[in-house]
Design an enzyme around this catalytic site. Structure first.
Site, PDB file in Angstrom:
ATOM      1  N   LYS A   1      67.060  40.446   3.317  1.00 58.22           N
ATOM      2  CA  LYS A   1      66.727  41.817   3.701  1.00 58.22           C
ATOM      3  C   LYS A   1      67.611  42.227   4.872  1.00 58.22           C
ATOM      4  O   LYS A   1      67.640  41.556   5.902  1.00 58.22           O
ATOM      5  CB  LYS A   1      65.255  41.917   4.097  1.00 58.22           C
ATOM      6  CG  LYS A   1      64.812  43.329   4.480  1.00 58.22           C
ATOM      7  CD  LYS A   1      63.312  43.362   4.784  1.00 58.22           C
ATOM      8  CE  LYS A   1      62.850  44.759   5.154  1.00 58.22           C
ATOM      9  NZ  LYS A   1      61.387  44.819   5.390  1.00 58.22           N
TER      10      LYS A   1
ATOM     11  N   ASP B   1      49.732  48.765   4.501  1.00 62.31           N
ATOM     12  CA  ASP B   1      50.497  49.289   3.359  1.00 62.31           C
ATOM     13  C   ASP B   1      50.349  48.360   2.161  1.00 62.31           C
ATOM     14  O   ASP B   1      51.331  47.955   1.533  1.00 62.31           O
ATOM     15  CB  ASP B   1      51.965  49.474   3.725  1.00 62.31           C
ATOM     16  CG  ASP B   1      52.713  50.378   2.723  1.00 62.31           C
ATOM     17  OD1 ASP B   1      52.044  51.169   2.026  1.00 62.31           O
ATOM     18  OD2 ASP B   1      53.949  50.287   2.643  1.00 62.31           O
TER      19      ASP B   1
END
Length: 289
Positions: free
Chosen positions: A44, A148
């Site tokens: 990432k 989330d």
């Protein structure tokens, strides 16, 4: 690729192997072609244009290290991280995070099943949902709320994103919760209108609307926001696994109304026929109470 980050496929290249000094990427490709044992990773990369984004990247790393220290179950472990330096003023800095590679996410698996009319079975629902609950339980015990929770953030091992691939059932698949850029303290006390507005703005920025709990849509000036927002989102995820869409998107699409109003009113319905036991519908109702 998201708003601030990109995830790359990475492959381990032996140190000193031909091509590593100048063409690591091209060598990584040839290593994969020549060997089935090359270890693969997810890398990432977060682009940071200023101190605020650097701070958010650091906070995400801190959360994962904190979860590692408490040996949290069913959360994606961080293998390592690095940060580049700017050579000139105005250059972007990059933060890199290294993870084990998972085969797909829950959203993709369910969508693949829908395309062939083959929904998840009860053992599959139970296996994945239980692991999601273990992840949330560990986070809440550590004093954190994810904020989330959604199918896109549940990664599965040993699955394909295509129907009837190398898996027939995902009940035994290891599942992990990922993406901790939205994490807050588990219990947040709101005492004034400014705090309420800041919390609501953060929710709009970091949470996904169909899974957002009602207390995050309309934050009161004197209230407590806690881990129940994750329980609500988990209920929406379980409904999605059963039906193929989220409860409040489904009802707002049917009635042509507002998603926010559907959430605030707690308005949702079920299909006429469910392929699984009603006990899973009861779990959803409990999560959305």
């Amino acid at each position: 690729e998201g708003g601030y980050s990109t995830v790359f496929l990475g492959e381990e290249v032996p140190v000193g192997a031909p091509g590593t000094s100048h063409a690591g990427a091209s060598h990584a490709g040839s290593a994969h072609e020549g060997s089935s044992t090359t270890r693969r990773y997810a890398v990432k990369r977060i682009a940071c244009g200023g101190r605020e984004q650097l701070s958010e990247a650091k906070r995400e790393i801190d959360v994962m290290e904190r979860l590692e220290r408490v040996d949290a179950a069913n959360v994606l472990p961080l293998i390592g991280y690095a940060r580049t330096r700017c050579n000139r003023p105005g250059d972007l800095e990059y933060v890199y995070m290294l993870f084990d590679l998972y085969d797909g996410n829950l959203w993709d698996v369910v969508q693949s099943r829908i395309r062939v009319g083959r929904y998840l079975g009860e053992d599959e629902l139970g296996g994945i949902f239980r692991q999601l609950c273990l992840a949330l339980d560990a986070m809440h015990e550590a004093g954190m709320a994810h904020r989330d929770v959604k199918p896109h953030n549940v990664l599965l091992k040993d699955v394909d994103s295509y129907p009837y691939g190398k898996w027939s059932k995902v009940s035994a698949s290891p599942a992990v919760l990922m993406d901790f850029g939205s994490v807050t303290e588990e219990r947040v006390v709101i005492t004034d209108r400014l705090g309420a507005l800041q919390t609501q703005e953060n929710a709009e920025r970091h949470t996904t609307a169909p899974y957002r709990a009602p207390e995050l849509w309309d934050v009161g000036s004197s209230c407590v926001i806690d881990g129940k927002v994750d329980v609500w989102a988990a209920g929406c995820v379980l409904y999605y696994m059963m039906v193929g869409e989220t409860p409040f998107e489904r009802i707002s699409n049917q009635a042509g109304g507002s998603l926010m109003l559907s959430v605030l009113n707690g308005s949702y319905t079920w299909p006429d026929k469910l392929e699984v036991s009603s006990k899973y519908a009861e779990i959803v109702r409990a999560c959305l109470a």
